[in-house]
Scaffold this active site. Structure first.
Site, mmCIF file in Angstrom:
data_model
loop_
_atom_site.group_PDB
_atom_site.id
_atom_site.type_symbol
_atom_site.label_atom_id
_atom_site.label_comp_id
_atom_site.label_asym_id
_atom_site.label_seq_id
_atom_site.Cartn_x
_atom_site.Cartn_y
_atom_site.Cartn_z
ATOM 1 N N SER A 201 -50.706 24.848 62.763
ATOM 2 C CA SER A 201 -51.026 24.452 64.137
ATOM 3 C C SER A 201 -50.700 25.616 65.054
ATOM 4 O O SER A 201 -51.279 26.685 64.916
ATOM 5 C CB SER A 201 -50.266 23.178 64.528
ATOM 6 N N HIS B 119 -55.090 22.949 63.305
ATOM 7 C CA HIS B 119 -55.344 22.148 64.500
ATOM 8 C C HIS B 119 -56.121 22.992 65.505
ATOM 9 O O HIS B 119 -55.571 23.924 66.099
ATOM 10 C CB HIS B 119 -54.023 21.703 65.154
ATOM 11 N N ASP C 188 -46.757 17.019 61.903
ATOM 12 C CA ASP C 188 -47.872 16.862 60.980
ATOM 13 C C ASP C 188 -47.695 17.773 59.769
ATOM 14 O O ASP C 188 -47.331 18.939 59.906
ATOM 15 C CB ASP C 188 -49.187 17.189 61.698
#
Length: 341
Positions: free
Chosen positions: A162, A189, A282
């Protein structure tokens, strides 16, 4: 959210201010006209989110992002005119710690551009809330199927990232040509409107072919495959890749957890799961699922992470067999999987 605006163009800054002022959920905390002023204002009055332009005097948006993440870490959204014309700058900013990118709404077209910005703000608010605010910015049983391997693929490398991920991924895979029986799948992401640009940018950094994943694609040997949708990347029992909107409530899209769990459930060959820098949690539970399925699992260490959120979640769950600094993850892949430099 309390929002800081860093933009030296008065009309653009006013467009951003009006979009924010029209909501009841957000307030403009300050407006900085230079990158250096944005760094100073973050130190003096840290916001929940900074809307950062790329081209500003004194410090550009990339260096301002880097300085803010080092000195006064907070969530940063790159908001700039025609991001597709500044691909290298965008990915440098994402590598420095920015979370995402969107186009600047213009006063004349505020309805459309403002709606896109508000959608991004809602996503940012979810990420910040799920991650625990600015403090987070500091440094099942297997199924039996007939065929478990993609044609020609013996080893699957699954990478999740991310905040700071694009540069970390490029450094991990740079200068390496994986063996012909290895497929690398990347879940970063990033907004779907910029995913194709990410794939093209990454292809310029690597010597391996890079492909954005389309619905129904098989695992492709010798290829780096990139998730390109705001829906979650999945691998089904036939070992085909695709996208699924469920679970809809996930703030992280596409979710690393979702893909890692699919690999743990359906892939019977050799696999390595790698969780890189990122805000939030995540990927931690998905990496644990991979480890429990007997796969090799690696997480980036705190010292080299732009944001030590996702790797921290993995460490707390004891999901990573190895915790490595970023410069050692690539060499580990080479020694484990093979291939050539």
């Amino acid at each position: 959210m309390r929002i800081g605006i860093a933009n030296d163009v008065p009309m653009a800054a006013e467009a951003l201010r009006r979009v924010i002022a029209a909501t009841r959920h957000h307030q403009v905390l300050w407006i900085a006209r230079t990158g250096l002023e944005a760094v100073r204002m973050c130190a003096e009055n840290r916001p929940d989110l900074v809307l950062m332009d790329l081209n500003m005097p004194e410090l550009d948006g990339v260096e301002a992002t880097r300085r803010i993440m080092e000195e006064s870490p907070c969530a940063i959204l790159i908001v700039t005119g025609r991001p597709q014309d500044s691909v290298n700058q965008v990915f440098r900013a994402l590598g420095a710690g920015a979370l995402d990118v969107t186009a600047t709404p213009m006063l004349a077209g505020q309805a459309e551009g403002g709606g896109q910005l508000l959608a991004k703000l809602r996503t940012m608010e979810k990420l910040i809330r799920h991650s625990g605010g600015n403090q987070a910015m500091t440094r099942p049983a297997p199924l039996h199927t007939v065929e478990r391997r993609g044609a020609g693929v013996q080893t699957l490398v699954a990478i999740g990232a991310s905040t700071g991920g694009p540069v970390a991924i490029a450094r991990t895979l740079g200068g390496w040509h994986a063996p012909a029986d290895c497929c690398i799948v990347v879940v970063q992401h990033i907004d779907e409107n910029f995913a194709d640009h990410f794939a093209k940018w990454l292809a310029e950094q690597l010597i391996m072919p890079v492909r954005a994943i389309e619905q129904g694609d098989p695992l492709m040997p010798g290829t780096v495959m990139i998730a390109k949708s705001n829906d979650h990347l999945v691998l089904d029992e036939k070992l085909q890749l695709g996208y699924d909107a469920v679970p809809r409530e996930y703030a992280y899209r596409p979710s690393v957890d979702v893909f890692f769990r699919c690999v743990a459930q359906h892939w019977r060959g050799e696999a390595i799961g790698i969780l890189l820098t990122g805000m939030g949690r995540d990927g931690g539970e998905g990496l644990l699922a991979l480890r429990q399925a007997g796969k090799t699992t690696v997480a980036q260490d705190q010292a080299t992470s732009a944001v030590y959120g996702m790797p921290r979640a993995a460490a707390e769950l004891d999901a990573a067999q190895l915790v490595l600094p970023l410069p050692k993850i690539g060499p580990f892949l080479r020694s484990t999987v093979g291939g050539r430099s």
